[in-house]
Design a protein around this motif. Structure first.
Motif, PDB file in Angstrom:
ATOM      1  N   HIS A  26       0.861  -1.183   0.000  1.00 64.33           N
ATOM      2  CA  HIS A  26       0.000   0.000   0.000  1.00 64.33           C
ATOM      3  C   HIS A  26       0.895   1.229   0.000  1.00 64.33           C
ATOM      4  O   HIS A  26       1.983   1.232   0.560  1.00 64.33           O
ATOM      5  CB  HIS A  26      -0.929  -0.002   1.216  1.00 64.33           C
ATOM      6  CG  HIS A  26      -2.066   0.944   1.083  1.00 64.33           C
ATOM      7  ND1 HIS A  26      -2.009   2.232   1.538  1.00 64.33           N
ATOM      8  CD2 HIS A  26      -3.277   0.800   0.507  1.00 64.33           C
ATOM      9  CE1 HIS A  26      -3.152   2.834   1.261  1.00 64.33           C
ATOM     10  NE2 HIS A  26      -3.941   1.987   0.635  1.00 64.33           N
ATOM     11  N   PHE A  27       0.432   2.276  -0.605  1.00 65.20           N
ATOM     12  CA  PHE A  27       1.253   3.459  -0.839  1.00 65.20           C
ATOM     13  C   PHE A  27       1.212   4.474   0.295  1.00 65.20           C
ATOM     14  O   PHE A  27       1.986   5.411   0.298  1.00 65.20           O
ATOM     15  CB  PHE A  27       0.800   4.146  -2.128  1.00 65.20           C
ATOM     16  CG  PHE A  27      -0.687   4.333  -2.173  1.00 65.20           C
ATOM     17  CD1 PHE A  27      -1.289   5.427  -1.595  1.00 65.20           C
ATOM     18  CD2 PHE A  27      -1.492   3.363  -2.773  1.00 65.20           C
ATOM     19  CE1 PHE A  27      -2.671   5.571  -1.620  1.00 65.20           C
ATOM     20  CE2 PHE A  27      -2.869   3.517  -2.798  1.00 65.20           C
ATOM     21  CZ  PHE A  27      -3.457   4.622  -2.217  1.00 65.20           C
ATOM     22  N   LYS A  28       0.321   4.335   1.269  1.00 66.81           N
ATOM     23  CA  LYS A  28       0.235   5.337   2.339  1.00 66.81           C
ATOM     24  C   LYS A  28       1.503   5.264   3.168  1.00 66.81           C
ATOM     25  O   LYS A  28       1.820   4.232   3.745  1.00 66.81           O
ATOM     26  CB  LYS A  28      -0.990   5.093   3.207  1.00 66.81           C
ATOM     27  CG  LYS A  28      -1.220   6.215   4.196  1.00 66.81           C
ATOM     28  CD  LYS A  28      -2.633   6.196   4.728  1.00 66.81           C
ATOM     29  CE  LYS A  28      -2.864   7.457   5.534  1.00 66.81           C
ATOM     30  NZ  LYS A  28      -4.257   7.734   5.718  1.00 66.81           N
ATOM     31  N   LYS A  32       7.037   7.953   6.277  1.00 64.82           N
ATOM     32  CA  LYS A  32       8.076   6.949   6.493  1.00 64.82           C
ATOM     33  C   LYS A  32       8.424   6.352   5.141  1.00 64.82           C
ATOM     34  O   LYS A  32       7.639   6.378   4.212  1.00 64.82           O
ATOM     35  CB  LYS A  32       7.589   5.832   7.416  1.00 64.82           C
ATOM     36  CG  LYS A  32       7.391   6.276   8.840  1.00 64.82           C
ATOM     37  CD  LYS A  32       6.982   5.070   9.672  1.00 64.82           C
ATOM     38  CE  LYS A  32       6.948   5.416  11.127  1.00 64.82           C
ATOM     39  NZ  LYS A  32       8.195   5.241  11.802  1.00 64.82           N
ATOM     40  N   ARG A  33       9.616   5.786   5.068  1.00 68.35           N
ATOM     41  CA  ARG A  33       9.991   5.070   3.861  1.00 68.35           C
ATOM     42  C   ARG A  33       9.325   3.706   3.883  1.00 68.35           C
ATOM     43  O   ARG A  33       9.234   3.060   4.904  1.00 68.35           O
ATOM     44  CB  ARG A  33      11.506   4.936   3.806  1.00 68.35           C
ATOM     45  CG  ARG A  33      12.169   6.316   3.768  1.00 68.35           C
ATOM     46  CD  ARG A  33      13.643   6.190   3.754  1.00 68.35           C
ATOM     47  NE  ARG A  33      14.042   5.724   2.431  1.00 68.35           N
ATOM     48  CZ  ARG A  33      15.224   5.201   2.166  1.00 68.35           C
ATOM     49  NH1 ARG A  33      16.115   5.060   3.110  1.00 68.35           N
ATOM     50  NH2 ARG A  33      15.522   4.803   0.956  1.00 68.35           N
ATOM     51  N   LEU A  34       8.858   3.283   2.741  1.00 67.67           N
ATOM     52  CA  LEU A  34       8.112   2.034   2.646  1.00 67.67           C
ATOM     53  C   LEU A  34       8.823   1.005   1.786  1.00 67.67           C
ATOM     54  O   LEU A  34       9.614   1.344   0.917  1.00 67.67           O
ATOM     55  CB  LEU A  34       6.737   2.286   2.008  1.00 67.67           C
ATOM     56  CG  LEU A  34       5.788   3.189   2.745  1.00 67.67           C
ATOM     57  CD1 LEU A  34       4.531   3.384   1.930  1.00 67.67           C
ATOM     58  CD2 LEU A  34       5.458   2.609   4.091  1.00 67.67           C
ATOM     59  N   ASP A  96       6.975  -0.844   6.734  1.00 67.85           N
ATOM     60  CA  ASP A  96       7.947   0.241   6.641  1.00 67.85           C
ATOM     61  C   ASP A  96       9.262  -0.319   6.087  1.00 67.85           C
ATOM     62  O   ASP A  96       9.470  -1.526   6.015  1.00 67.85           O
ATOM     63  CB  ASP A  96       8.124   0.964   7.979  1.00 67.85           C
ATOM     64  CG  ASP A  96       8.802   0.148   9.063  1.00 67.85           C
ATOM     65  OD1 ASP A  96       9.275  -0.964   8.795  1.00 67.85           O
ATOM     66  OD2 ASP A  96       8.846   0.630  10.201  1.00 67.85           O
ATOM     67  N   LYS A  97      10.135   0.575   5.675  1.00 67.87           N
ATOM     68  CA  LYS A  97      11.368   0.189   4.993  1.00 67.87           C
ATOM     69  C   LYS A  97      12.261  -0.687   5.869  1.00 67.87           C
ATOM     70  O   LYS A  97      12.951  -1.562   5.373  1.00 67.87           O
ATOM     71  CB  LYS A  97      12.119   1.461   4.558  1.00 67.87           C
ATOM     72  CG  LYS A  97      13.299   1.211   3.688  1.00 67.87           C
ATOM     73  CD  LYS A  97      12.879   0.786   2.312  1.00 67.87           C
ATOM     74  CE  LYS A  97      14.049   0.750   1.366  1.00 67.87           C
ATOM     75  NZ  LYS A  97      13.719   0.215   0.085  1.00 67.87           N
TER      76      LYS A  97
END
Length: 187
Positions: A26-28, A32-34, A96-97
């Motif tokens: 998901h793009f939200k 934060k980096r995803l 998250d990343k």
């Protein structure tokens, strides 16, 4: 030992044959980096078990792949339910990343997000809601609504449990969960 192009072609053939699907992130981002890489799932977990040489329910339960296969089973069932209703599945995952926070399944109707955690446990622990609570906090801070009524945990147990942080749903009631979520789209 194969090129990226060859691997991509093979994956495309497996997708076109409805053997696997890629669950997109998901793009939200909540500032934060995803993770941007999709996750690969099998439509048929029996085939996945066969490829892993898991030949009995007893072997499955002691396999290190049990949790991942259970997650695959639930998410592929969600996708199939949407397809059977003539809809493209609005399902994603969120991570998250750093991999510190992950939501196994996020259903997005365009106006509401429904986070779902999937656990291969017969008992519900309050720790299972930690990621969902963190996600709801991030969503609230970014202008969304904190909504524990539409936060779910799917598990291998047998009892539906309403908790402060969300609702625990037995795996065999997931068909009703999608119907409940679809009703929530309209409200």
């Amino acid at each position: 030992g194969i090129s990226v192009t060859t691997a991509s072609r093979w994956i495309s053939v497996l997708q076109a044959s409805y053997i696997i699907f890629l669950l997109e992130p998901h793009f939200k981002n909540f500032n934060k980096r995803l993770t941007k890489m999709p996750k690969l799932y099998f439509y048929d977990t029996g085939l996945a078990c066969n490829l892993l040489r898991i030949q009995s329910p007893e072997q499955l339960l002691i396999s290190p792949y049990w949790g991942g296969l259970f997650e695959c089973f639930i998410i592929s069932d969600f996708a199939k339910q949407y397809f059977n209703q003539g809809s493209r599945p609005p399902i994603y995952f969120w991570r998250d990343k750093n991999g510190r926070l992950e939501i196994d399944c996020l259903i997005d109707d365009g106006t509401k997000l429904f986070p779902i955690e999937i656990k291969s446990s017969q008992n519900v622990s309050s720790d299972f809601f930690n990621g969902l609570n963190q996600w709801n906090e991030l969503n609230e801070k970014s202008g969304g609504k904190r909504d524990s009524l539409h936060t779910y945990l799917v598990y291998t147990g047998t009892q539906r449990q309403q908790r402060i942080s969300g609702t625990a749903i037995p795996w065999d009631k997931c068909g009703n969960l999608i119907k409940l979520i679809k009703k929530s789209f309209k409200s």
